[in-house]
Design an enzyme around this catalytic site. Structure first.
Site, mmCIF file in Angstrom:
data_model
loop_
_atom_site.group_PDB
_atom_site.id
_atom_site.type_symbol
_atom_site.label_atom_id
_atom_site.label_comp_id
_atom_site.label_asym_id
_atom_site.label_seq_id
_atom_site.Cartn_x
_atom_site.Cartn_y
_atom_site.Cartn_z
ATOM 1 N N SER A 184 44.697 10.441 77.311
ATOM 2 C CA SER A 184 45.594 9.940 78.351
ATOM 3 C C SER A 184 44.887 9.892 79.696
ATOM 4 C CB SER A 184 46.820 10.842 78.456
ATOM 5 O OG SER A 184 47.638 10.389 79.496
ATOM 6 N N LYS A 212 50.651 13.914 72.101
ATOM 7 C CA LYS A 212 50.433 12.748 72.979
ATOM 8 C C LYS A 212 51.715 11.915 73.072
ATOM 9 C CE LYS A 212 48.368 9.461 75.360
ATOM 10 N NZ LYS A 212 48.879 8.185 75.078
ATOM 11 N N HIS A 239 54.102 13.653 75.276
ATOM 12 C CA HIS A 239 53.608 13.444 76.646
ATOM 13 C C HIS A 239 54.109 12.097 77.175
ATOM 14 C CE1 HIS A 239 50.765 11.145 79.087
ATOM 15 N NE2 HIS A 239 50.526 12.250 79.748
ATOM 16 N N ASN A 240 53.979 11.062 76.383
ATOM 17 C CA ASN A 240 54.411 9.733 76.835
ATOM 18 C C ASN A 240 55.923 9.685 77.046
ATOM 19 O OD1 ASN A 240 51.717 9.196 76.256
ATOM 20 N ND2 ASN A 240 52.160 7.107 75.632
ATOM 21 N N GLU A 270 56.668 11.273 80.191
ATOM 22 C CA GLU A 270 56.288 10.325 81.249
ATOM 23 C C GLU A 270 57.451 9.346 81.509
ATOM 24 O OE1 GLU A 270 52.355 8.586 80.546
ATOM 25 O OE2 GLU A 270 53.192 6.646 81.112
#
Ligand code: 2AM
Length: 482
Positions: free
Chosen positions: A131, A185, A188-189, A192
């Site tokens: 990222s 990941k 995480h997105n 976000e």
């Protein structure tokens, strides 16, 4: 002069791949570059990689022959079949103990499958979240590797040198088995998405509820960035708000329809699959969907009524509440994200290091923030922490901020400004802190119409059915579902 053997090969010379290669080169590693369209190898060596130690290969055979053992091959190609195609071509060329790393945006289920298949063939597979976009790849991304843990000692020196550093510590550590890296990941997105939606709601309230000018809004974000909200996204919002071109403020001329590439949606789908109330990310995905209905919204705006007012109270005081509401909602969003990680870890048998994950997100990536340092500390204090909200630091923060969320959400409701993420944060908070929810009635209803049975308080584990109407049977149901 013969070329030195390469430390690692990297396949896929799009922007992320090229930048990662140059980053590895800066840290003293010899990288062998390869790409399906081999003209790109030639052009990369002659241009971007000119004067570096990067070497190239024009076939996979040549690439493999130029690698030190155990061979390390990293893929940065389009997620999906391209990854499977390359794996299929690489396996016959590699030996037992060699390593394939997929650094693309693969779905974690694919990584899970590839990891298991390759383990049977003696190849160590790693799926790594990468990222930080183009700039992160070049100067220090956040890296989230998971898969076959035997690969970790062989890739650790490379990964921990090229990644971002936060307070001197690498934003990269071993995440866990199989698909764990890509799962982290993905979350995480999703987080976000949540962070961005919360900021958008704050902006919406400031613009339409408080009638603030772009500079005033930018100044507020600047102030917020000096405190507990200090983060990359707050910082860029400050700059976006004050950005002007020849025609004035650019932001106000940008069409209000958001796109998405799918990772937020995947997070929400996993949340539903695993039964974890990750409501804030879910609402953030839906908010993007609603934004995409621009034509319908424009039409509806002249048909459907609602308040069209601005806030009458003290704006300065309200802005303080807004900052606190943003912070509290963010804490709830991360608490939900970590709940999803915990549940997935339980189901898949991953031994996740939650503090390590917070540190991986602390620098290099889009959600980087000072706040992730507090999350790391919470898990360092108690690695088995049940929920972030129960940590002393965060429980205290919620105590101080929860009233502000109520002020902001209730004002937004009164003003007719949608705040789906902040509202759901508050609803979750109030639900989570409620020892007795109304689900007793739900169970009674289910038993009434479907004989689904219920448990009595104090007699857990014993399922009983009541014949609520006096007619119908006394048999409980197992097939009818609601
Ligand atoms: P290309 O330059 O040959 O198109 C990002 O698109 C990267 O993924 C590029 O390096 C691209 O290679 C590669 N890529 C995309 N689809 C691919 C496929 N089906 N097989 C192999 N590589 C692919």
């Amino acid at each position: 002069m013969t070329e030195p053997l390469a430390d690692i090969a990297l396949i896929g010379l799009a922007v992320m791949g090229q930048n990662l290669i140059l980053n590895m080169n800066d840290h003293g590693f010899v990288v062998c570059a390869f790409n399906r369209t081999t003209d790109k190898v030639k052009s990369f060596l002659a241009n971007e990689a000119k004067g570096t130690k990067v070497i190239g290969a024009f076939s996979l055979e040549e690439m493999v022959s130029k690698l030190k053992k155990p061979r390390r091959v990293m893929l940065l190609v389009k997620a999906g079949s391209a990854v499977d195609d390359f794996i299929a071509k690489l396996v016959p060329l590699l030996s037992e103990g060699d390593i394939i790393i997929d650094g693309g945006n693969s779905e974690y289920q694919d990584t899970q499958r590839r990891s298991e298949e390759l383990e049977k063939k003696g190849i160590l597979f790693v799926g790594s979240g990468v990222s930080g976009g183009e700039d992160g790849a070049r100067h220090g991304p956040s890296l989230m590797p998971g898969g076959n843990s035997k690969a970790w000692p062989h890739i650790k020196p490379i990964f921990q040198s090229i990644c971002a550093k936060a307070d001197g510590e690498p934003c990269c550590d071993w995440v866990g088995e199989n698909g764990a890296g890509h799962f982290v990941k993905m979350v995480h997105n999703g987080i976000e998405y949540g962070d961005m939606q919360l900021i958008c709601e704050a902006y919406h309230i400031m613009r339409d509820g408080l009638a603030l000018k772009p500079e005033e809004m930018s100044k507020t974000f600047e102030e917020w960035n000096r405190g507990e909200l200090d983060s990359f996204l707050i910082e860029i919002t400050r700059d976006i708000l004050k950005y002007r071109d020849a025609k004035g403020h650019l932001l106000e001329r940008i069409r209000d329809t958001a796109g998405q590439k799918g990772t937020g949606k995947w997070t929400a789908i996993s949340a539903l699959d695993y039964g974890v109330p990750v409501t804030l990310i879910g609402e953030s995905v839906f908010a993007r969907c609603l934004s995409a209905l621009k034509t319908e919204r424009v039409e509806a705006s002249s048909v459907l009524t609602g308040p069209n007012d601005i806030y009458k109270g003290d704006k300065k005081v309200f802005l303080e509440h807004l900052g606190k509401a943003l912070y509290a909602s963010k804490i709830i969003s991360y608490a939900q994200g970590f709940m999803l990680l915990r549940e997935a870890a339980k189901i898949h048998g991953w031994n996740l290091n939650y503090g390590g994950i917070a540190l991986m997100w602390r620098g290099g990536c889009i959600i980087r923030s000072a706040f992730l340092g507090n999350i790391k500390q919470a898990f360092d204090k108690n690695p088995k922490l049940m929920n972030l909200l129960l940590d002393d630091f965060f429980a205290k923060a919620m105590k101080e901020c929860q009233e502000s969320v109520r002020v902001v959400v209730s004002s937004a409701v009164t003003l007719g400004i949608p705040t789906p993420a902040m509202s759901t944060a508050l609803a979750f908070y109030d639900g989570y802190r409620t020892a007795r929810l109304p689900a007793n009635l739900l169970q009674a209803q289910r038993d009434y119409f479907g004989a689904h049975t219920y448990e009595l308080l104090g007699e857990e584990g014993k399922f009983v059915h009541t014949n609520w109407t006096g007619h119908g049977g006394n048999v409980s149901a197992s097939t009818y579902d609601a």
